[in-house]
Design a protein around this motif. Structure first.
Motif, PDB file in Angstrom:
ATOM      1  N   ILE A   1       0.836  -1.211   0.000  1.00 39.96           N
ATOM      2  CA  ILE A   1       0.000   0.000   0.000  1.00 39.96           C
ATOM      3  C   ILE A   1       0.864   1.252   0.000  1.00 39.96           C
ATOM      4  O   ILE A   1       0.616   2.204  -0.767  1.00 39.96           O
ATOM      5  CB  ILE A   1      -0.945  -0.002   1.218  1.00 39.96           C
TER       6      ILE A   1
ATOM      7  N   SER B   1      -5.623   2.260  -6.184  1.00 38.53           N
ATOM      8  CA  SER B   1      -5.674   0.996  -5.447  1.00 38.53           C
ATOM      9  C   SER B   1      -5.546  -0.160  -6.417  1.00 38.53           C
ATOM     10  O   SER B   1      -6.294  -0.275  -7.379  1.00 38.53           O
ATOM     11  CB  SER B   1      -6.995   0.878  -4.683  1.00 38.53           C
TER      12      SER B   1
ATOM     13  N   PHE C   1      -7.516   0.165   4.599  1.00 34.76           N
ATOM     14  CA  PHE C   1      -6.526   0.073   3.531  1.00 34.76           C
ATOM     15  C   PHE C   1      -6.287   1.416   2.848  1.00 34.76           C
ATOM     16  O   PHE C   1      -5.368   1.546   2.044  1.00 34.76           O
ATOM     17  CB  PHE C   1      -6.969  -0.958   2.481  1.00 34.76           C
TER      18      PHE C   1
END
Length: 265
Positions: A29, A39, A106
Motif C-alpha cells: 500500500i 488501489s 486500507f
C-alpha cells in the motif's frame, strides 16, 4: 516508471514480505501510494497466488506425509485440527469485516506507518524476552494455544500489523520456540491466504480484465520466486538471528513512510 517495472517491483515486494513479520500489505500500500498508483486491488489479489503456491510447493511433501498419516496417527490429526482451529477466528471475522477493512483501513497510509513502528517495537521487545518454550515441534502445539494464535492473527486485519508477525508473536507468547512459531505461521498461512484470496477474488470479480494479463503474469512469477526463496531460508535465519532485524526494518520503513507522507504527501 513503466508498468512492467511496477508489476515486477510489486511482485518482488509481495514475495519478500508475505512470510516475514513486516507486513506485505503495508509495504504494497505504501509503495503504491508513493508511486502514485490507484488501489491495485485485483492485481494485488492475483499476485498473492504466487506466494501461496510457493509455500505449498516447499511444504508439499510434508503436507502429503501428514495427509497420509491422518487415518492412523493421532499426532497428525491433532496438528491438522490445531491449524483449523487457529484459522477459524480470522475466517469468521475477516468475512464479516471484509468491506470495512478494504474500504477504510486500507486507505489510510499514515495508520499503516504508525502500526509498522508499533509492531516493530513489539518484535524487539518480544525477541529479548527470556521464554521457556513448551513446544519445540510444531506438531505438538496444543489446541488452546492454536486458538489463541488464531485470535492474534485477527490483528493482522489492520494493515501494517503483519499476519506472520501477529501469529509468530502469539505463538512465542503461548509457548512455542522461535522455529516452531515461524513454522506454525507458515502452516496457518495456507488456509488463511487461500481463504483471503478466494474471498478477494470473488469480491473483485467484476474488475477482472484480460488487459492486465501480462502485468499480472510478471507480478505472479516474481512473487512466486521471491517467496520461494524466503520460505526456504526463513526458519534457519530466525533460529540464528531471532526477530530483531525485522523489528528494526519495520521501524525504519514506518518512520520513513511517515516523514514522506508529511513532507511529500
Amino acid at each position: 516508471m513503466p508498468d512492467y517495472l511496477i508489476a515486477f517491483l510489486l511482485g518482488v515486494v509481495e514475495g519478500l514480505t508475505e512470510f516475514i513479520p513486516v507486513s506485505s500489505t503495508g509495504h504494497l500500500i505504501l509503495l503504491g501510494h508513493f508511486l502514485g498508483l490507484e488501489s491495485a486491488g485485483t492485481f494485488d489479489v492475483l499476485i498473492q497466488l504466487g506466494a501461496i503456491l510457493a509455500i505449498l510447493l516447499v511444504y508439499f511433501q510434508r503436507l502429503v506425509e501428514i495427509a497420509m498419516a491422518l487415518p492412523r496417527d493421532r499426532r497428525a490429526r491433532h496438528f491438522v485440527l490445531s491449524v483449523l482451529f487457529a484459522f477459524l477466528p480470522a475466517a469468521v471475522i475477516g468475512a464479516l469485516a471484509h468491506d470495512f477493512i478494504k474500504s477504510v483501513l486500507f486507505e489510510t497510509p499514515m495508520l499503516i506507518c504508525i502500526v509498522l513502528v508499533l509492531g516493530g517495537i513489539v518484535l524487539l521487545v518480544v525477541d529479548k524476552l527470556e521464554f521457556k518454550p513448551r513446544y519445540h515441534d510444531v506438531m505438538d502445539i496444543s489446541w488452546p494455544a492454536a486458538i489463541g494464535i488464531g485470535f492474534c492473527q485477527c490483528l493482522a486485519m489492520i494493515p501494517g500489523t503483519s499476519r506472520s508477525g501477529a501469529t509468530i508473536v502469539g505463538a512465542l507468547l503461548l509457548g512455542a520456540d522461535k522455529r516452531s512459531a515461524a513454522e506454525f505461521s507458515f502452516f496457518l498461512a495456507m488456509p488463511t491466504m487461500v481463504g483471503a484470496f478466494t474471498l478477494d477474488l470473488y469480491k473483485s470479480r467484476n474488475d477482472l480484465s484480460l488487459d492486465q494479463g501480462v502485468l499480472i503474469a510478471i507480478g505472479f512469477v516474481t512473487s512466486f520466486v521471491t517467496a520461494l526463496f524466503v520460505v526456504r531460508r526463513l526458519l534457519a535465519f530466525v533460529s540464528q538471528r531471532g526477530y530483531s532485524p525485522f523489528g528494526w526494518w519495520r521501524i525504519a520503513v514506518g518512520l520513513l513512510g511517515a516523514v514522506l507522507l508529511l513532507t511529500v504527501g
